[in-house]
Design a protein around this motif. Structure first.
Motif, short mmCIF file in Angstrom:
data_model
loop_
_atom_site.label_atom_id
_atom_site.label_comp_id
_atom_site.label_asym_id
_atom_site.label_seq_id
_atom_site.Cartn_x
_atom_site.Cartn_y
_atom_site.Cartn_z
N THR A 92 0.55 10.82 -10.27
CA THR A 92 0.51 9.81 -8.76
C THR A 92 -0.84 9.27 -8.65
OG1 THR A 92 0.34 11.68 -7.32
CG2 THR A 92 2.58 10.91 -7.89
N ALA A 93 -1.01 8.27 -7.83
CA ALA A 93 -2.41 7.74 -7.34
C ALA A 93 -2.01 7.12 -5.99
CB ALA A 93 -2.65 6.86 -8.34
N ALA A 94 -2.91 6.82 -5.32
CA ALA A 94 -3.06 5.90 -4.08
C ALA A 94 -3.16 4.50 -4.56
CB ALA A 94 -3.81 6.65 -2.95
N ILE A 95 -2.62 3.67 -3.78
CA ILE A 95 -2.90 2.20 -3.61
C ILE A 95 -3.15 1.45 -2.34
CG2 ILE A 95 -0.41 1.47 -4.24
CD1 ILE A 95 -1.48 -0.94 -5.95
N ARG A 96 -4.17 0.56 -2.25
CA ARG A 96 -4.18 -0.03 -0.78
C ARG A 96 -5.01 -1.30 -1.25
NH1 ARG A 96 -9.40 1.24 0.70
NH2 ARG A 96 -10.52 2.90 -0.46
N THR A 97 -5.01 -1.89 -0.10
CA THR A 97 -6.01 -3.30 -0.07
C THR A 97 -7.68 -2.84 -0.03
OG1 THR A 97 -4.10 -4.45 0.84
CG2 THR A 97 -6.27 -5.51 0.99
N SER A 145 0.88 -1.05 -0.06
CA SER A 145 0.09 0.05 -0.16
C SER A 145 0.87 1.17 0.14
CB SER A 145 -0.90 0.01 1.19
OG SER A 145 -1.65 -1.21 1.08
N GLY A 146 0.40 2.37 -0.61
CA GLY A 146 1.12 3.56 -0.48
C GLY A 146 0.65 4.34 -1.63
N LEU A 170 -6.53 -5.05 -4.71
CA LEU A 170 -5.99 -3.92 -4.68
C LEU A 170 -6.52 -2.98 -5.58
CD1 LEU A 170 -2.14 -5.05 -5.00
CD2 LEU A 170 -3.41 -4.68 -2.76
N ILE A 171 -6.96 -1.74 -4.89
CA ILE A 171 -7.43 -0.92 -5.41
C ILE A 171 -6.74 0.36 -5.82
CG2 ILE A 171 -9.90 -1.48 -5.22
CD1 ILE A 171 -9.92 0.61 -2.94
N VAL A 172 -6.82 1.10 -6.79
CA VAL A 172 -5.94 2.28 -7.00
C VAL A 172 -6.91 3.48 -7.21
CG1 VAL A 172 -4.30 3.59 -8.51
CG2 VAL A 172 -4.22 1.19 -8.33
N THR A 173 -6.72 4.65 -6.24
CA THR A 173 -7.56 5.66 -6.37
C THR A 173 -6.92 6.88 -6.62
OG1 THR A 173 -7.49 6.08 -3.88
CG2 THR A 173 -8.87 4.37 -4.55
N ARG A 174 -7.94 7.88 -6.74
CA ARG A 174 -7.63 9.39 -7.02
C ARG A 174 -8.88 10.07 -6.50
NH1 ARG A 174 -4.64 10.21 -12.84
NH2 ARG A 174 -2.37 10.16 -11.96
N LEU A 178 -0.12 -2.60 -11.38
CA LEU A 178 -1.04 -3.37 -10.39
C LEU A 178 -0.60 -4.79 -10.25
CD1 LEU A 178 -4.96 -2.56 -11.11
CD2 LEU A 178 -3.95 -3.19 -8.88
N LEU A 179 0.07 -5.25 -11.54
CA LEU A 179 0.68 -6.71 -11.53
C LEU A 179 1.58 -6.94 -10.58
CD1 LEU A 179 0.06 -9.57 -12.74
CD2 LEU A 179 1.58 -8.80 -14.52
N GLU A 180 2.45 -5.85 -10.66
CA GLU A 180 3.66 -5.84 -9.57
C GLU A 180 3.14 -5.90 -8.21
OE1 GLU A 180 6.15 -2.73 -10.22
OE2 GLU A 180 7.06 -3.30 -12.03
N ARG A 181 2.42 -5.21 -8.16
CA ARG A 181 1.80 -5.07 -6.49
C ARG A 181 1.30 -6.14 -6.01
NH1 ARG A 181 3.18 -0.05 -3.75
NH2 ARG A 181 4.36 1.23 -5.46
N LEU A 182 0.40 -7.03 -6.99
CA LEU A 182 -0.25 -8.01 -6.59
C LEU A 182 0.52 -9.30 -6.54
CD1 LEU A 182 -3.53 -7.92 -9.09
CD2 LEU A 182 -3.42 -8.30 -6.55
N ALA A 183 1.66 -9.44 -7.22
CA ALA A 183 2.52 -10.55 -7.28
C ALA A 183 3.46 -10.45 -5.81
CB ALA A 183 3.63 -10.22 -8.34
#
Length: 917
Positions: free
Chosen positions: A29-34, A19-20, A85-89, A130-135
């Motif tokens: 930029t964007a935010a990502i979290r579970t 996350s971050g 994981l979701i990416v938000t703005r 997203l794929l990197e973060r899911l991995a």
């Protein structure tokens, strides 16, 4: 070394980030979290906004999926089964999902993966990120493959799989295509991930360094205010773009038209410099976002450096910036400048503008940044760009390193650091950058009082001195002790080539300065060699008989311009010299100009004669002429005012050159580790007893699962059991008290060696029990460890402690009681490379004991290095291990390996601050 191959560590795993924030391909930029159950409504809205084609690719139907099926994606409570994981703005003041990705367990090794990206955000690299973060969590929870089903015409998703660098296998299954991705990182995976990160970071920072227009929000008519000085610095230093002061209460400042708001400015703005009261900063950020500004410098103070309330406001500010897709320098910073003549940006609140050059600097302190800029101007050190990072709420030193790594205007990077936000990321980036450009750092807070002051100043946890020193050594960072030393190093590194060796030739006209310089060379591990007969003969042909022809070459006080010129040319061309220091102490002011001309002429002739790779530094001790600079059309020669300074610069430059010339280390993988057993042991211990020490049997089983060389033996609870274990092991044996409460066992007779028979073993056990009972600690005795005696070898130790900021610190030194008495220990931060392990073993002062000393056989160095590397892998892969002590380890002769005789391992819950690495 057995069963070993390179272990490639993706940047995200090295940084332990899920996350971050994300930096997209376009620099936004964007935010990502579970995802959480409360996100079901947001996710439903996201799915409804997808185009029919995007929805078909994601859900294999153009129809809207049911609300229940969408809501089920938000359950990430069991990441071994499912995670989203979701990416938000931010959008019109509300959080909006712009991308989402999920995996589901297909079997124990494989997880199915699916993703979707808002149609308006296609082409920004979101799918790959997203794929990197899911991995990362997939790997953490035991999956080795990702599997996906997609339509053959879903070219974007197929490109995401290819671009990721994961080894992919595509196969048609009916009208669909199945894709299987191996999650085992490869060189390609890591290289591509680092390249994506570097390019995106550079793109995100470009508006700070190359803006076409700048808005000063909070510009003031008060000449003593920060807002006025910011505007003055921009205008006085001739910023090459447009400047827009913003103040609702003014129409003109110093002849410049003022705008009441950002909305009133019709032209686009690239950079906003914000100097408004703290409580107004958040709303100003919203106005910047509405204006489409991507870069903000927040000068305003009063955030995390002021305490918990300010820290909360700072976190909210950083989250808002991230949600708006922006980047921010600060808050609580001094500003930014770029000396590029096509930019001429001085967005600081000082009019001081240093000369243009090829040195970039980041400072965590505004005041020290100002002092450094003033010093650079005083000594004519050219600056390419400067950033005061302040509280580092968003843009950090790590980001700037990546920008300057690719900046063609920067050759040397200077850092003033008070705290580290993500030291593991710093280590990874700095190690890579240092192979291309030198990084010189001053790290404040070396003492306990200094660390307390640094923490108060930056509102960040100060790092331990040992961890910092270790980090810099591994990353190739040149550490300066003072700001003066940093400037001296910058001057030398920016102007001269790195020394090809450690042999220094010294020329002087006075004995005292030469002695000080020679001593400083020796202290810096440089060599002042005897000159060859040929070189001496050449010198003797033109120097007076009173001159000293050894090294240093003393021309005596009456040295002339011609003698300096010829001596420099001769010595610079000598094969026995790698670098040169020229000292001059003035006799009268009238002599200095001629001598200076002679020095320059000698260097120029030496260069023309082929000595282009040898660096030259000057010690110019000429009262009345101290500001003189040395250089000709193609070169600048740094001049220092003390005779020791050139030696210090050459010493650190030579060490850096040697570090850069060595091959990059390899983090080895081992295919015989049974880490699942280790995780089970740790999990069971934590479930049964909570955080604390493993039992001796548990610790030995952990080591055996890691294939570490444990000396055979067992734990006895009675004298009968001790006797039976001794018979099985074979005499002679050692019997040692097993207790995690009693640390110094020898002090109560808890170590009995060379026991030759059953009677001695029984007696040893009973006497231990009696001694422990006499101290009132009988309950602390868990038994006695019975082991076959190790014959011969050198006692060493390996230890691990978990630093709250840096993660595992691994130590190596002499074992037994020597480690506490002598303190001869080498430290490194994990993960260790093979080069780290070699340097640790060879770096202790007692290394000669391991090579064979006074008839004793040498130790198996390769076995020691392998043990270090296996321990490193163990604590990296099992974060529950918070402390480890292997002492003693007996290093046996070559081919016989080593034996771990005693082991203590402490575990902590994975969600504790120490275990969350």
């Amino acid at each position: 070394m057995r069963s070993v191959r390179p272990l490639y560590i993706p940047p995200l795993k090295a940084d332990h980030v899920v996350s971050g924030s994300l930096i997209l391909r376009d620099g936004t930029t964007a935010a990502i979290r579970t995802a959480e159950p409360a996100d079901a409504g947001l996710l439903q809205q996201f799915v409804s906004r997808l185009s029919l084609e995007s929805r078909r690719h994601r859900f294999f139907s153009e129809s809207m999926p049911s609300a229940d099926s969408v809501a089920s994606l938000c359950d990430s409570s069991n990441p071994r089964a499912q995670l989203t994981l979701i990416v938000t703005r931010a959008w019109e003041g509300e959080e909006r999902i712009i991308a989402a990705g999920s995996y589901w367990a297909k079997d124990k090794q494989t997880a199915e993966v699916a993703m979707a990206v808002d149609d308006a955000c296609h082409g920004k690299g979101l799918g790959t990120l997203l794929l990197e973060r899911l991995a990362l969590p997939a790997i953490r929870y035991g999956f080795t493959n990702l599997w996906a089903v997609t339509h053959p015409d879903n070219l974007a998703m197929r490109e995401v799989f290819r671009e990721s660098g994961f080894t992919a296998h595509e196969a048609y299954e009916g009208e669909d295509m199945e894709v299987k991705l191996s999650l085992i990182p490869t060189e390609v995976t890591v290289t591509r991930a680092e390249l994506r990160e570097r390019l995106a970071t550079t793109a995100s920072l470009r508006p700070f360094f190359h803006p076409q227009s700048v808005a000063v929000i909070g510009a003031s008519r008060d000449p003593t205010s920060v807002g006025y000085r910011l505007l003055e610095a921009l205008m006085a230093n001739r910023f090459q773009g447009a400047v827009y002061p913003v103040n609702p209460h003014a129409t003109e400042i110093a002849g410049v038209i003022v705008f009441p708001s950002l909305h009133a400015i019709t032209e686009p703005i690239d950079l906003a410099v914000i100097a408004v009261p703290r409580d107004s900063v958040s709303s100003v950020i919203d106005e910047c976002a509405a204006k489409g500004i991507r870069a903000c410098v927040v000068i305003t103070a009063g955030f995390a450096e002021m305490g918990s309330e300010g820290a909360i406001l700072q976190r909210q500010l950083a989250a808002k910036v991230r949600q708006h897709g922006m980047r921010m320098i600060g808050p609580n910073c001094f500003g930014i400048l770029n000396r590029d003549p096509t930019v001429r940006l001085n967005a600081t609140f000082t009019s001081l503008f240093p000369p243009q050059g090829r040195v970039a600097m980041s400072s965590q302190s505004g005041a020290l940044g100002l002092a450094t800029l003033a010093g650079a101007r005083r000594i004519q050190l050219g600056i390419s760009s400067f950033v005061s990072v302040g509280n580092k709420a968003d843009v950090s030193t790590n980001d700037l390193l990546q920008y300057w790594e690719e900046d063609p205007a920067t050759d040397v990077i200077l850092l003033y650091v008070e705290s580290f936000g993500n030291p593991r990321r710093f280590a990874r980036i700095a190690r890579r950058v240092s192979h291309r450009k030198p990084i010189v750092a001053v790290k404040a807070g070396r003492t306990q009082s200094g660390r307390r002051a640094a923490s108060s100043h930056t509102a960040a946890l100060a790092a331990s001195e040992m961890a910092v020193e270790t980090l810099f050594r591994q990353a190739g960072v040149i550490r300066a002790e003072t700001l003066d030393e940093m400037l001296a190093l910058a001057t030398g590194l920016a102007a001269q080539p790195l020394p090809p060796g450690r042999r220094v030739g010294i020329i002087t006209n006075a004995g005292g300065p030469a002695i000080l310089c020679t001593d400083a060379c020796e202290a810096s591990a440089l060599v002042v060699p005897e000159l060859s007969a040929r070189t001496k003969a050449t010198l003797a042909s033109f120097l007076p008989s009173a001159a000293a022809l050894n090294n240093p070459v003393d021309l005596i006080a009456s040295a002339t311009q011609d003698q300096y010129e010829k001596t420099i040319e001769t010595l610079l061309s000598a094969d026995e010299i790698d670098a040169m220091i020229i000292l001059y102490t003035s006799v009268t002011v009238a002599n200095t100009t001629g001598i200076a001309h002679g020095i320059l002429a000698g260097i120029e002739k030496g260069r023309k004669g082929g000595a282009k790779a040898k660096p030259v530094l000057i010690g110019w001790i000429a009262e009345g002429d101290m500001d003189r600079t040395f250089g000709f059309q193609t070169e600048t020669i740094p001049a220092y005012h003390l005779p020791e300074t050139p030696a210090l610069v050459f010493g650190k430059a030579a060490a850096y050159a040697e570090w850069r010339q060595q091959r990059p280390g390899m983090v080895p993988d081992f295919d015989d580790l049974d880490l699942s057993v280790v995780r089970t042991i740790c999990a069971n211990a934590l479930a049964c007893r909570g955080a604390g020490w493993l039992t001796t049997e548990e610790a030995q089983n952990v080591l055996r699962a890691t294939r570490l060389p444990v000396q055979p033996g067992g734990v006895a609870r009675t004298a009968d059991e001790a006797a039976a274990l001794a018979r099985h092991a074979g005499y002679p044996v050692a019997v040692k008290l097993v207790s995690h409460q009693i640390v110094h066992k020898t002090e109560i007779g808890g170590v009995q060696l060379n026991l030759a028979n059953e009677g001695e073993v029984r007696k040893a056990f009973d006497s231990m029990k009696t001694r422990v009972a006499e101290t009132g600690q009988l309950n602390a005795m868990e038994g006695a460890l019975v082991q076959t005696m190790v014959i011969g070898g050198v006692e060493v130790m390996i230890g691990v402690t978990d630093d709250p900021l840096f993660g595992p610190l691994i130590a190596f030194g002499l074992g037994g009681i020597h480690v506490e008495i002598l303190g001869d220990v080498q430290f490194r931060i994990t993960p260790l490379t093979d080069r780290d392990a070699t340097e640790m073993v060879r770096g202790i002062k007692a290394y000669r004991l391991l090579t064979g000393y006074r008839g004793h056989p040498p130790a198996d160095l390769e076995a020691l290095e392998e043990t270090l590397l296996r321990v490193s892998r163990l604590v990296e892969e099992v974060p529950e291990i918070s402390e480890l002590d292997l002492n003693p380890i007996f290093a046996l002769p070559p081919g016989q390996g080593c034996r771990i005789v005693d082991a203590r391992i402490r575990v902590n819950h994975a969600d504790s601050p120490l275990a969350q690495r």
